[in-house]
Motif scaffolding. Structure first.
Motif, short mmCIF file in Angstrom:
data_model
loop_
_atom_site.label_atom_id
_atom_site.label_comp_id
_atom_site.label_asym_id
_atom_site.label_seq_id
_atom_site.Cartn_x
_atom_site.Cartn_y
_atom_site.Cartn_z
N ILE A 1 0.94 -1.20 0.05
CA ILE A 1 0.11 0.06 -0.11
C ILE A 1 0.76 1.21 0.12
N ALA A 2 0.65 2.05 -0.83
CA ALA A 2 1.19 3.39 -0.84
C ALA A 2 0.42 4.47 -0.22
N VAL A 3 1.21 5.16 0.77
CA VAL A 3 0.57 6.38 1.31
C VAL A 3 1.04 7.61 0.80
N PHE A 4 0.16 8.58 0.33
CA PHE A 4 0.74 10.01 -0.24
C PHE A 4 0.24 10.89 1.01
N GLY A 5 1.20 11.89 1.19
CA GLY A 5 1.14 12.71 1.98
C GLY A 5 1.50 14.22 1.39
N ALA A 6 0.44 15.08 1.39
CA ALA A 6 0.58 16.52 0.74
C ALA A 6 0.48 17.30 1.95
N VAL A 7 1.42 18.40 2.31
CA VAL A 7 1.66 19.61 3.01
C VAL A 7 0.97 20.94 2.24
N SER A 8 0.14 21.39 3.05
CA SER A 8 -0.39 22.69 2.81
C SER A 8 0.01 23.78 3.94
N THR A 9 1.10 24.56 3.27
CA THR A 9 1.59 25.68 4.42
C THR A 9 1.41 26.78 3.89
N PRO A 10 1.40 28.03 4.90
CA PRO A 10 1.06 29.21 4.34
C PRO A 10 2.53 29.86 3.95
N SER A 11 3.36 29.49 4.28
CA SER A 11 4.81 30.18 4.09
C SER A 11 4.80 30.00 2.42
N GLN A 12 5.70 30.75 2.00
CA GLN A 12 6.10 30.77 0.64
C GLN A 12 7.23 29.72 0.36
N GLU A 13 8.03 29.95 1.12
CA GLU A 13 9.41 28.73 1.21
C GLU A 13 9.14 27.72 2.38
N PRO A 14 8.65 26.60 1.82
CA PRO A 14 8.57 25.50 3.06
C PRO A 14 9.67 25.10 3.70
N PRO A 15 9.73 24.92 4.99
CA PRO A 15 11.04 24.29 5.59
C PRO A 15 11.13 22.96 4.90
N ASP A 16 12.36 22.29 5.54
CA ASP A 16 12.60 20.83 5.47
C ASP A 16 11.74 20.28 6.38
N TYR A 17 10.84 19.52 5.75
CA TYR A 17 10.03 18.70 6.73
C TYR A 17 10.44 17.30 6.96
N ASP A 18 10.20 16.53 7.93
CA ASP A 18 10.30 15.23 8.12
C ASP A 18 8.86 14.61 8.52
N ALA A 19 8.75 13.32 8.04
CA ALA A 19 7.64 12.83 8.16
C ALA A 19 7.62 11.41 9.02
N VAL A 20 6.70 10.90 9.84
CA VAL A 20 6.72 9.76 10.39
C VAL A 20 5.51 9.03 10.35
N ILE A 21 5.55 7.93 9.76
CA ILE A 21 3.97 7.34 9.49
C ILE A 21 4.06 6.09 10.47
N THR A 22 2.73 5.84 11.21
CA THR A 22 2.76 4.61 12.00
C THR A 22 1.35 3.99 11.58
N VAL A 23 1.69 2.68 11.19
CA VAL A 23 0.56 1.96 10.70
C VAL A 23 0.25 0.83 11.94
N THR A 24 -0.86 0.77 12.23
CA THR A 24 -1.20 0.01 13.13
C THR A 24 -2.48 -1.07 13.16
N GLY A 25 -2.21 -2.20 12.96
CA GLY A 25 -3.03 -3.33 12.99
C GLY A 25 -4.27 -3.65 13.90
N PRO A 26 -5.10 -4.56 13.71
CA PRO A 26 -6.10 -4.79 14.60
C PRO A 26 -5.44 -5.35 16.09
N ARG A 27 -5.68 -4.99 17.22
CA ARG A 27 -5.05 -5.32 18.39
C ARG A 27 -5.50 -6.71 18.84
N GLN A 28 -4.66 -7.41 19.52
CA GLN A 28 -4.71 -8.61 20.12
C GLN A 28 -3.88 -8.97 21.35
N THR A 29 -4.07 -10.05 21.84
CA THR A 29 -3.36 -10.20 23.36
C THR A 29 -2.57 -11.59 23.00
N LEU A 30 -1.16 -11.23 23.20
CA LEU A 30 -0.31 -12.16 22.76
C LEU A 30 0.43 -12.71 24.05
#
Lengths: 251, 309
Positions: free
Chosen positions: A47-76
């Motif tokens: 699965i590809a997840v695309f992210g788009a940032v909309s920012t008010p500033s004319q020159e966007p800074p360097d961004y970093d992104a962290v994506i956490t994908v969490t599946g159904p919970r279970q007891t192990l």
């Protein structure tokens, strides 16, 4: 479930409105699919997840992104073997209640480089933080590490620091490899956008893993009508045996 | 060619499953046993969960033993009365086996029980058959007589009450040991996922003195009956019988069985017993190594309550 999700979404928006000034950075997430169908030819999905940032500033800074994908919970239950009377048997165990069956933490750079100025625990990024293991002693630590080790080897836990690519300063893509042993159910995608170590935007999305076609039919029959299913597979076995004795009858 | 197994919840290669069926079917038919004692460990080796492996191989065994039973039936090599008496015990055994299986799975010690039972049974039976086979071959080399079974010989078994005459097998014996053997087979089959043919055949020969003409056919009928019951009760209680997995194993198995039966006709009986002993012992030793050697990872993971998808 839906009510709870709605509630948390409303809550998240409320928090955003209160804590962020008007005109702050916004993050939009678009997964390539919202439903992964498990048919008889299923061997996992990407699965590809695309992210788009909309920012008010004319020159966007360097961004970093962290994506956490969490599946159904279970007891192990994690069990540790010990040698008893010469054989290795499961001796002690630790139960991890209600933990994600699937957990991917993806980023564009190492996590400690992204969150230098903030405490990584505060934003709950990283595998251990997402699992909220909070070990109190060596035993807890050993079991927690074993959990992450085994699940990583099975391909359902992953922490990848090069899995997010920025196409432009404001558009990125992350790839989530859903292994074939991932459980069916709802998967949450949680993305955090950082700039100079500070959290600047937060967004969520989701996808679902569902069985379809014959796979779904057989699984449902086995679960809902165990006895009937048992009779059918036993009959199938007898039919196969009979067919074989007819087909291969020689003398 | 991958196919997603709906109950095991994982994809598997169709060709690998077919090949596994052919191999186990071949060996099973060659030695006149079901081959379930090979099937379950091999499925676990392929990465199928032990509980699904046990439940699904019971289903496979139903097919392979029914095909065997039919061909022996046509040659009038089945003692139906003996099979039914064994089955009376077997029915009770299967239910207690499935009950124990469910209980132990909840306790988290099922894997240990399966491993230890395999280890004890296979090394004991394998070792016994191996020495028997070796002795027979050695005796033959020295030109001695091969006759092991003395039809008139009496043992303590023959002193028990409730005697029944089994005309087809030409034996007159108490129903108690017959039912007990059936019970044992049913219980073991349900817990360990095999028909117990490799155990049943020697017991019928050595304890009940069933002649070799009816022993394999009768054993096949009993295996078929207990495995049908085991399949249905596993499906009704643990919901872990993977019909798709079993189907591919069956297709391979019944094909391999035809070649195995032909191969058996070219090999002398005592050599077959020796080879079977070797095979049974080898599987037993593999379980011993697993229990005795330090595992690569001391930790293992299991859902607290196995999720039935």
């Amino acid at each position: 479930m839906r009510a709870r999700r709605l509630f948390s979404a409303v809550g998240a928006i409320a928090v955003c409105l209160v804590s962020w000034p008007v005109g702050a950075d916004q993050l939009v997430l678009i997964p390539s699919t919202t439903t992964v169908s498990i048919a008889s030819n299923y061997v996992g999905a990407s699965i590809a997840v695309f992210g788009a940032v909309s920012t008010p500033s004319q020159e966007p800074p360097d961004y970093d992104a962290v994506i956490t994908v969490t599946g159904p919970r279970q007891t192990l239950i994690v069990r540790r073997k010990r040698r008893m009377l010469g054989i290795w048997v499961n001796a002690d165990s630790r139960t991890f209640a209600d933990i994600p069956s699937f957990l991917f933490v993806l980023s564009n750079r190492p996590l400690n480089a992204i969150a230098t100025t903030t405490n990584p625990n505060r934003n709950r990024i990283g595998l251990e933080q997402a699992l909220a293991l909070a070990p109190e002693n060596d035993r807890d630590r050993a079991f927690g590490a074993a959990l992450i080790d085994i699940e990583s080897e099975r391909g359902v836990y992953s922490e990848k620091t090069d899995a997010i690519t920025f196409f432009s300063p404001t558009v990125f893509r992350a790839d989530v490899a859903v292994s074939s042993n991932a459980l069916i159910g709802a998967y949450d995608i949680d993305a955090k956008l950082f700039s100079k170590g500070e959290l600047v935007a937060h967004s969520r999305s989701a996808f679902e893993l569902v069985k379809t076609g014959t796979v779904q039919f057989i699984a449902a029959a086995a679960r809902n009508d165990g006895l009937l299913y048992g009779f059918s597979v036993a009959l199938m076995a007898l039919g196969m045996g009979w067919l074989a004795s007819i087909v291969f009858q020689r003398e | 060619m991958e196919i997603f197994l709906p109950i095991a919840d994982q994809p598997a290669n169709v060709l690998v499953l077919l090949a596994l069926g052919v191999a186990v079917g071949f060996l099973g038919a060659m030695f006149g046993v079901g081959g379930g004692f090979l099937m379950t460990p091999l499925l676990v080796f392929l990465g199928i969960g032990p509980a699904v492996a046990v439940a699904s191989s019971a289903n496979y065994m139903a097919a392979s033993s029914f095909s065997g039973a039919l061909s022996y039936w046509r040659r009038r090599m089945v003692d139906l009365k003996l099979a039914l008496t064994l089955f009376a015990g077997g029915l009770l055994g299967t239910f207690s086996g499935v009950w124990l299986f469910t209980k132990l799975r909840a306790l988290g010690q099922l894997d240990l029980l399966i491993s230890v039972s395999y280890l004890v049974l296979l090394t004991a039976v394998g070792g016994f058959m191996l020495t028997e086979g070796l002795l027979a071959i050695w005796r033959q080399r020295r030109g001695g007589s091969l006759v092991r079974r003395r039809p008139g010989a009496r043992s303590w078994v023959h002193g028990l009450p409730f005697k029944i005459r089994f005309t087809q097998s030409k034996i007159y014996i108490s129903a108690i040991p017959v039912c007990l053997i059936g019970y044992l087979m049913g219980a073991l089959g349900a817990i360990m996922g095999f028909g117990g043919g490799f155990l049943l055949v020697p017991m019928l020969i050595y304890v009940l003195r069933v002649p070799t003409t009816t022993v394999i056919g009768t054993s096949n009928v009993l295996t078929m009956a207990t495995m049908v019951i085991a399949t249905i009760s596993h499906a009704a209680t643990s919901h872990l019988v993977d019909g798709v997995l079993a189907l591919f194993l069956m297709i391979g198995g019944v094909t391999g069985a035809q070649f195995g039966a032909r191969a058996a006709q070219r090999i002398p009986a005592e050599r077959l017993r020796f080879l079977l002993g070797l095979l049974v012992l080898a599987v037993g030793v593999r379980f011993a190594v697993e229990l005795l050697a330090r595992p690569d990872n001391l930790f293992s993971i299991r859902p607290a309550v196995e999720v039935v998808p």
